[in-house]
Every structure is written in structure tokens, then in C-alpha cells.
Write a protein that holds these residues in place. Structure first.
Motif, PDB file in Angstrom:
ATOM      1  N   ARG A 390      -2.951  20.075   6.661  1.00 22.54           N
ATOM      2  CA  ARG A 390      -2.490  20.043   8.039  1.00 22.54           C
ATOM      3  C   ARG A 390      -3.187  21.070   8.925  1.00 22.54           C
ATOM      4  N   GLY A 391      -3.590  22.210   8.354  1.00 27.36           N
ATOM      5  CA  GLY A 391      -4.287  23.208   9.147  1.00 27.36           C
ATOM      6  C   GLY A 391      -5.615  22.703   9.657  1.00 27.36           C
ATOM      7  N   MET A 392      -6.295  21.935   8.836  1.00 28.37           N
ATOM      8  CA  MET A 392      -7.590  21.385   9.225  1.00 28.37           C
ATOM      9  C   MET A 392      -7.438  20.181  10.148  1.00 28.37           C
ATOM     10  N   TRP A 393      -6.268  19.535  10.120  1.00 30.25           N
ATOM     11  CA  TRP A 393      -6.007  18.440  11.067  1.00 30.25           C
ATOM     12  C   TRP A 393      -5.382  18.993  12.353  1.00 30.25           C
ATOM     13  N   ASP A 394      -4.882  20.233  12.318  1.00 36.69           N
ATOM     14  CA  ASP A 394      -4.118  20.822  13.417  1.00 36.69           C
ATOM     15  C   ASP A 394      -2.907  19.941  13.722  1.00 36.69           C
ATOM     16  N   SER A 395      -2.068  19.801  12.704  1.00 34.91           N
ATOM     17  CA  SER A 395      -0.909  18.907  12.802  1.00 34.91           C
ATOM     18  C   SER A 395       0.254  19.502  12.025  1.00 34.91           C
ATOM     19  N   ASN A 396       1.339  18.742  11.900  1.00 35.13           N
ATOM     20  CA  ASN A 396       2.491  19.185  11.105  1.00 35.13           C
ATOM     21  C   ASN A 396       3.161  17.983  10.453  1.00 35.13           C
ATOM     22  N   LEU A 397       4.263  18.214   9.752  1.00 35.67           N
ATOM     23  CA  LEU A 397       4.927  17.124   9.040  1.00 35.67           C
ATOM     24  C   LEU A 397       5.615  16.165  10.012  1.00 35.67           C
ATOM     25  N   THR A 398       6.119  16.680  11.117  1.00 34.37           N
ATOM     26  CA  THR A 398       6.734  15.800  12.111  1.00 34.37           C
ATOM     27  C   THR A 398       5.716  14.782  12.626  1.00 34.37           C
ATOM     28  N   ASP A 399       4.465  15.191  12.758  1.00 34.06           N
ATOM     29  CA  ASP A 399       3.420  14.251  13.182  1.00 34.06           C
ATOM     30  C   ASP A 399       3.344  13.054  12.243  1.00 34.06           C
ATOM     31  N   GLU A 400       3.477  13.309  10.937  1.00 33.80           N
ATOM     32  CA  GLU A 400       3.416  12.215   9.957  1.00 33.80           C
ATOM     33  C   GLU A 400       4.565  11.232  10.201  1.00 33.80           C
ATOM     34  N   PHE A 401       5.755  11.760  10.437  1.00 36.04           N
ATOM     35  CA  PHE A 401       6.909  10.895  10.698  1.00 36.04           C
ATOM     36  C   PHE A 401       6.771  10.186  12.035  1.00 36.04           C
ATOM     37  N   PHE A 402       6.245  10.877  13.034  1.00 36.92           N
ATOM     38  CA  PHE A 402       6.052  10.261  14.340  1.00 36.92           C
ATOM     39  C   PHE A 402       5.063   9.099  14.240  1.00 36.92           C
ATOM     40  N   VAL A 403       3.948   9.322  13.553  1.00 35.37           N
ATOM     41  CA  VAL A 403       2.976   8.248  13.352  1.00 35.37           C
ATOM     42  C   VAL A 403       3.630   7.077  12.631  1.00 35.37           C
ATOM     43  N   ALA A 404       4.416   7.371  11.590  1.00 34.99           N
ATOM     44  CA  ALA A 404       5.054   6.310  10.806  1.00 34.99           C
ATOM     45  C   ALA A 404       6.003   5.473  11.655  1.00 34.99           C
ATOM     46  N   VAL A 405       6.789   6.125  12.507  1.00 38.51           N
ATOM     47  CA  VAL A 405       7.742   5.385  13.356  1.00 38.51           C
ATOM     48  C   VAL A 405       7.004   4.604  14.434  1.00 38.51           C
ATOM     49  N   LYS A 406       6.029   5.235  15.079  1.00 36.92           N
ATOM     50  CA  LYS A 406       5.309   4.591  16.173  1.00 36.92           C
ATOM     51  C   LYS A 406       4.471   3.409  15.688  1.00 36.92           C
ATOM     52  N   GLU A 407       3.782   3.588  14.574  1.00 34.21           N
ATOM     53  CA  GLU A 407       2.839   2.577  14.105  1.00 34.21           C
ATOM     54  C   GLU A 407       3.493   1.501  13.253  1.00 34.21           C
ATOM     55  N   PHE A 408       4.613   1.822  12.604  1.00 32.69           N
ATOM     56  CA  PHE A 408       5.195   0.886  11.635  1.00 32.69           C
ATOM     57  C   PHE A 408       6.676   0.597  11.873  1.00 32.69           C
ATOM     58  N   ASN A 409       7.220   1.076  12.998  1.00 34.68           N
ATOM     59  CA  ASN A 409       8.581   0.730  13.385  1.00 34.68           C
ATOM     60  C   ASN A 409       9.590   1.036  12.282  1.00 34.68           C
TER      61      ASN A 409
END
Length: 480
Positions: A390-409
Motif C-alpha cells: 500500500r505504501g508504494m500504491w499510496d493507498s489504504n485498506l478502505t480503498d480496497e473496499f471502496f473499489v470493491a463496492v464501486k466496481e462490483f456492487n
């Protein structure tokens, strides 16, 4: 009461309980579906950030640290006698090609060295380096960007062939790595996480003069750090994995060494993980079958998780990886190409550690319409979301959940399943696993009760996000 009547009564009670649970589930599904229809991205992110989360089962500790953490903590290492130098220019001190294909290519800027290694360089090469603490603003900004994917054209090769190589001796200090762990615990704790299982080895650290620190000493440094008040205040339970570079010529020797170490330090270390690019054929899974069968004759308390299916081509790496004895699969992107394994992995007992952001940025998918995660989730292959680097992506775990909800409902029940899976399929002992699972379920039930009736208006947690979600979804919130 007769046995028959008792049985009938118990059956009726069970049916009533199922109806109540079903009714609650329907209500749960209903409120979240309505919320998604009307919520802004910021409101959805706020809810997901505050939502209780289980564990992160797949992340490399050195890849999980933000660049700013690396910089600040590296300077603080002077307290332990460590001083670092970084390359800021190239004076062409070597003939072309010198060490260009080694671990630390000569022409790579912002490679980091210990002062003891810098002192051994010839004068021409010394002039290429500056003390890390003396970088000017422009140099510091470039240094920070050098160990994260911050440009659209950067991808897999930049990540695998420059990021780790630039770090080089920056990760020599076990005290620095211990601080990175606590930084991650604090950040993850703010997101509602209760368990971490980082790939954070105890081997390969040195004193400032380059003398090797024994793994047992390093493990004690980690143990001591986890007992300090700020670490305990995060509320996060930690267990660690050793990782071997799968295509290393001495990988089998590393497996033997790590199995013995983990078995003797099972309070802290629970598993071995095989990492590295699968498109390097020297690390193919079948190579390790003889040595793992040898090790299972001797050790009864070492688990195995292996990166597999993180590759473009259809192949049988996941099938071969399960034959090695792995309980979890890291990434598993190309599992979708193996129909037989798809069928066999439904309903467990193996879990696929899903890393949505990693798979996109490293170009194993071109966009999320290609990602097999929802197929795995919805046909019953156990999955959990994790952050990878995540440090190299500059992201966090919430981002993973946000992507999952947004992209896959995702539904609320699916979010809950992901959290439960991240505890159920951890490598914790059963008693600790049960304790954390109960903790997660209680927190999730309380949170659901709160947000299902009042939405996010009573959420007091301020979400913290980073550049990934800002760049990809134009959702730019407060940064840490």
C-alpha cells in the motif's frame, strides 16, 4: 416433556431464529442498497473507512510503508547509530554495464546505502551521493516519489526492478522496520482493522557497520516494540510471516532455515510465504515440492501461503501451489483460467488473498471489468481483501473496499463475509482466532445498527485517504 415434543419445540425455535436472522439480513441488505443509491462517493468512503474490518492477510511490510514514513524514520535511526546516503547524480564512474544487471544497478538514482558502505566507495562514486538528511526540497520530493508508483507510465517493471533496489540498505535497521510496523498498525487501527499478518522477516538486518544481526535478536526487537504502549493502543493483534524469493538459487536453503526459525518462534511467526515474479520460471511451484515434503516430516506448526496466479498467461501454478501444501493463495488472478481448480476451490478450504489495487497498477488487469474477484466471491471461493504494498500504491485498506463496492456492487452481507474470512483463514491459533472473530462480529453488528438507522451522520471518524483514490476516482480527502 416427551423427547418428541422437546425436539418439535427446539425445531420450532430454530426455525423462528432463522426467520428472525433472515428478516434482519433482509433489512441489512435493504438499508445498504438504499444507501448506495443515494450516497456520494465521499459518503460511501466515510462509511467504509469507519466500518470495522477483520485482518489484512497479505502485505509486505517494506512495501506497506508510505514514502514519508521511510524518510522520517530513516533520519531518526541516528539514535541507533545508522546514517544513510542516497545517490543524487551519476558521474559515469564505471564502465557501461558494470553492475547494471545486479540487485542495485549503477545508473539507478536514489539508491540508499549505509554510511559504512558509502565509506568503502571510490572517490568518484562518493561524489554521486548525499547524506539523506541533507537533501534539498527538490531532491527530497524526487526521493519520496522514487519508491511509489506515482506516474501513469509506471507499472510492473518499475515496481519489481527499481523500488526494492532503491531501498537497498535502507531496510538494514530492524529498529526502523519495527517502527514501520507500528506506523502501519496505527493507520490500520484508524480504519477499524483488528489483525495484521505482515510479511516481515527476521533475517538480513545489520548493525550500522554492516555486521549481521542474528534473527533471534531481531525477533526480540520486534517483540519488545509490540509490547510498548502505542502499539498496544492500536488494538491490533499481529503475527508475522517469513518470505523467500522464489527464484533465488538458494531458495530451498532459505525454506529449511525459515521453517526451523518459525517453529521455534511460533508466538510471533506463523508462516512462510513464497514471493517474487512468477514470470521468472526459476521460481515455478513444482521446484519446491521435494523440500516441503522433507520439512513436513519434521515440523508441525508452520503454515504456508504462496503468491500464485499473479501472472498474465493461463497456467497451472495455483494447482501446483496447492499441491505444495499452501493454505492460502496470494493474488490468484489467473485461477479463472483453470476450470477444474475453480470447481475444486468452491466453499474452501483454501482462501485467495485479493489485492485489487495491486493487480491494476501492476497491469495484471487493464481495468476492473477484467478482475475475477466477483466471480470467486459469488460462486463461493473464499476470498479476503488485502493491501499488498500500500505504501508504494499510496493507498489504504478502505480503498480496497471502496473499489470493491464501486466496481462490483458489493452487498452488506458480502462486505461482512470478507471481514469474517480475513479472520477465519488467518494463521492464528484457534483460540485467538475465535476471540478475534467474536470481536469483529460484535463490532460489525454494533456498527450496522448505528449506520442502518442514521447513515453516516453520527460517524465521528474522519477518513484519511491518499493519492490512489484521488487520482483514480477524483475522491480527494484529507491525507495523513
Amino acid at each position: 416433556m416427551s423427547k418428541k415434543n422437546k425436539f418439535t419445540t427446539l425445531t420450532a425455535l430454530a426455525i423462528s431464529a432463522q426467520l428472525i436472522v433472515g428478516s434482519c439480513y433482509a433489512a441489512s441488505a435493504d438499508w445498504f442498497e438504499k444507501f448506495k443509491q443515494t450516497a456520494s462517493d465521499k459518503e460511501l468512503y466515510t462509511l467504509l473507512y469507519a466500518m470495522p474490518k477483520g485482518g489484512d492477510l497479505h502485505h509486505h511490510i517494506t512495501g506497506s510503508a508510505l514514502s514519508e514514513w521511510w524518510y522520517d524514520l530513516a533520519l531518526e535511526q541516528s539514535a541507533h547509530g545508522y546514517e544513510f546516503y542516497t545517490k543524487v547524480k551519476v558521474n559515469n564512474c564505471r564502465d557501461y554495464g558494470g553492475n547494471e544487471f545486479g540487485f542495485s544497478p549503477y545508473y539507478l538514482l536514489f539508491t540508499n546505502l549505509l554510511a559504512s558502505s558509502y565509506d568503502k566507495l571510490p572517490a568518484c562514486e562518493k561524489a554521486e551521493y548525499k547524506p539523506l538528511k541533507d537533501l534539498n526540497a527538490t531532491e527530497k520530493a524526487a526521493w519520496l516519489n522514487s519508491i511509489r508508483l506515482d506516474k501513469d507510465h509506471e507499472g510492473r517493471d518499475e515496481f519489481f526492478q527499481t523500488h526494492w533496489q532503491r531501498m537497498n540498505e535502507l531496510s538494514s535497521s530492524p529498529y526502523l522496520i519495527a517502527e514501520l510496523l507500528v506506523k502501519n498498525m496505527q493507520a490500520f487501527g484508524d480504519e477499524g482493522l483488528i489483525y495484521m499478518e505482515p510479511m516481515m522477516g527476521a533475517f538480513g538486518y545489520t548493525k550500522p557497520d554492516g555486521t549481521v544481526i542474528p534473527a533471534e535478536v531481531t525477533a526480540d526487537i520486534f517483540r519488545d516494540r509490540l509490547q510498548q504502549a502505542d502499539a498496544k493502543a492500536t488494538g491490533i493483534t499481529v503475527r508475522m510471516q517469513e518470505s523467500i524469493l522464489r527464484f533465488s538459487p538458494r531458495a530451498e536453503d532459505s525454506l529449511r532455515k525459515y521453517y526451523d526459525f518459525i517453529s521455534k518462534n511460533n508466538d510471533l511467526y506463523v508462516a512462510v510465504n513464497m514471493v517474487g515474479r512468477e514470470d521468472n520460471d526459476k521460481g515455478h511451484p513444482a521446484r519446491f515440492l521435494p523440500v516441503l515434503r522433507e520439512l513436513r516430516h519434521k515440523y508441525n506448526n508452520v503454515k504456508l501461503s504462496i503468491h500464485a496466479g499473479e501472472v498474465d498467461e493461463p497456467n497451472y501454478h495455483i494447482r501446483d501451489t496447492l499441491l505444495l501444501g499452501a493454505d492460502r493463495i496470494g493474488h490468484g488472478v489467473n485461477l479463472i483460467t483453470d476450470d477444474d481448480m475453480m470447481r475444486q476451490m468452491r466453499n474452501g478450504p483454501y482462501l485467495v488473498e485479493i489485492n485489487l489495487i495491486s493487480n491494476l497498477l501492476l497491469e495484471y488487469i487493464d481495468d476492473y471489468s477484467q478482475h475475477p474477484f466477483p466471480e470467486y466471491l459469488r460462486i463461493g471461493i473464499p476470498v479476503a481483501l488485502s493491501t499488498d504494498d500500500r505504501g508504494m500504491w499510496d493507498s489504504n485498506l478502505t480503498d480496497e473496499f471502496f473499489v470493491a463496492v464501486k466496481e462490483f456492487n458489493l452487498s452488506w452481507a458480502e462486505l461482512n463475509t470478507l471481514g469474517e474470512n480475513s479472520i477465519k483463514y488467518s494463521f492464528l491459533d484457534q483460540q485467538t482466532k475465535n476471540t478475534l472473530l467474536n470481536e469483529y462480529q460484535e463490532k460489525m453488528a454494533k456498527f450496522e445498527q448505528q449506520v442502518s438507522t442514521s447513515g453516516i451522520k453520527n460517524i465521528t471518524t474522519t477518513p484519511v485517504s491518499y493519492s490512489f483514490i484521488c487520482d483514480k476516482y477524483q475522491l480527494c480527502l484529507e491525507e495523513s
